[in-house]
Write a protein that holds these residues in place. Structure first.
Motif, PDB file in Angstrom:
ATOM      1  N   ALA A   1      -9.918 -13.084  -3.087  1.00 48.16           N
ATOM      2  CA  ALA A   1      -8.554 -12.742  -2.638  1.00 48.16           C
ATOM      3  C   ALA A   1      -7.596 -12.580  -3.817  1.00 48.16           C
ATOM      4  O   ALA A   1      -6.458 -13.043  -3.790  1.00 48.16           O
ATOM      5  CB  ALA A   1      -8.037 -13.808  -1.681  1.00 48.16           C
ATOM      6  N   GLY A   2      -8.086 -11.936  -4.856  1.00 47.57           N
ATOM      7  CA  GLY A   2      -7.256 -11.660  -6.007  1.00 47.57           C
ATOM      8  C   GLY A   2      -7.115 -12.804  -6.994  1.00 47.57           C
ATOM      9  O   GLY A   2      -6.466 -12.646  -8.045  1.00 47.57           O
ATOM     10  N   ARG A   3      -7.734 -13.956  -6.708  1.00 40.11           N
ATOM     11  CA  ARG A   3      -7.664 -15.104  -7.615  1.00 40.11           C
ATOM     12  C   ARG A   3      -8.965 -15.216  -8.397  1.00 40.11           C
ATOM     13  O   ARG A   3     -10.046 -15.274  -7.809  1.00 40.11           O
ATOM     14  CB  ARG A   3      -7.427 -16.394  -6.831  1.00 40.11           C
ATOM     15  N   ALA A   4      -8.854 -15.235  -9.722  1.00 32.61           N
ATOM     16  CA  ALA A   4     -10.034 -15.332 -10.583  1.00 32.61           C
ATOM     17  C   ALA A   4     -10.549 -16.763 -10.579  1.00 32.61           C
ATOM     18  O   ALA A   4      -9.864 -17.685 -11.045  1.00 32.61           O
ATOM     19  CB  ALA A   4      -9.695 -14.896 -11.996  1.00 32.61           C
TER      20      ALA A   4
ATOM     21  N   SER B   1     -13.811 -13.159  -8.449  1.00 33.70           N
ATOM     22  CA  SER B   1     -12.498 -13.360  -7.848  1.00 33.70           C
ATOM     23  C   SER B   1     -12.613 -13.453  -6.338  1.00 33.70           C
ATOM     24  O   SER B   1     -13.506 -12.850  -5.724  1.00 33.70           O
ATOM     25  CB  SER B   1     -11.557 -12.210  -8.209  1.00 33.70           C
TER      26      SER B   1
ATOM     27  N   ASP C   1     -13.750 -16.506 -15.073  1.00 34.96           N
ATOM     28  CA  ASP C   1     -13.008 -15.575 -15.919  1.00 34.96           C
ATOM     29  C   ASP C   1     -13.755 -15.380 -17.236  1.00 34.96           C
ATOM     30  O   ASP C   1     -13.642 -16.195 -18.157  1.00 34.96           O
ATOM     31  CB  ASP C   1     -11.602 -16.124 -16.179  1.00 34.96           C
TER      32      ASP C   1
END
Length: 255
Positions: free
Chosen positions: A35-38, A33, A41
């Motif tokens: 900045a909090g974005r995967a 991830s 996954d």
């Protein structure tokens, strides 16, 4: 690059004599991830010993992130990555040191007792032995990429990672490089992961083509065709149409 161990990276046990070679790479539930974005996954992926795999995906899909994780250049991930053998990377930018001769770039960090001789042998394989003493800035784009390949293969990697290495080359040079990469792959038999935006390139080179979407391997397509593969082969056309659809592109366009 030596076999790596550390958080999320494991070294497999030594197999008994006579058993098949281990996979060139194995990923299980790998996530990454920013900045909090995967971006990745829970990716599961196996690259067999000697297998040629191409990875497609739209811009920003995480292709280069996955390659960097496999290369050990990005350690901040979840899950498990097992790469039992040496790994080398060839990037779109050949990344040659301009203050070192061509042969010295190939031998950089080699640790061999005969670095120049080994570098010359590798350059002969990519048909550049006569440029061994040249300066990198005198090379054409195609020549620089051939030096980059020689630098990677002189170390006999178990896993060769190619990060869009032909993207900046003209069409004719790309065709020549495709033929060269296949010849070197047949000779050395590393597992290969080729990251590319070019569907035709993936289909002409790879045993298997993957599509990365939404941080996961969304599609896994076998290319069970003999090489060389004529572009006009109807079976390739059908695979091309399928992959372009999976990528969200038109039947005739590119992602």
């Amino acid at each position: 690059m030596a076999p790596r161990t550390g958080p999320g990276l494991t070294r497999p046990p030594v197999p008994p004599v006579g058993t098949p070679p281990p996979d060139a790479a194995r990923l299980r539930a790998v996530g990454r991830s920013f900045a909090g974005r995967a971006v990745l996954d829970a990716v599961d992926l196996d690259i067999g010993a000697g297998e040629f795999v191409a990875l497609l995906g739209r811009s920003g899909s995480g292709k280069s992130t996955l390659l960097r994780v496999l290369a050990g250049l990005d350690q901040d991930f979840d899950g498990e990555v097992t790469v039992p053998g040496p790994t080398m990377v060839a990037f779109q930018d050949p990344r040659l040191l301009p203050w070192k001769r061509v042969w010295a770039n190939v031998a950089l960090g080699l640790g061999s007792a005969r670095p120049r001789e080994d570098a010359l042998a590798a350059l002969a394989e990519v048909r550049l032995a006569e440029r061994a003493d040249a300066w990198p800035l005198t090379l054409s784009g195609g020549e620089a990429q051939r030096v980059s390949l020689a630098r990677a293969l002189v170390r006999e990697p178990g896993l060769l990672l190619l990060d869009e290495p032909f993207g900046a080359l003209d069409a004719l040079t790309r065709i020549t490089m495709h033929d060269l990469v296949l010849r070197l792959w047949r000779r050395h038999r590393p597992g290969v992961l080729l990251v590319t935006h070019d569907v035709d390139e993936a289909l002409l080179l790879a045993d298997r083509v993957l599509v990365l979407a939404d941080g996961r391997i969304a599609h896994d397509v076998a290319v069970d065709l003999d090489r060389p593969r004529p572009r006009e082969d109807g079976r390739l056309a059908a695979l091309r149409s399928r992959l372009l659809t999976e990528l969200g592109a038109t039947r005739t366009g590119q992602p």
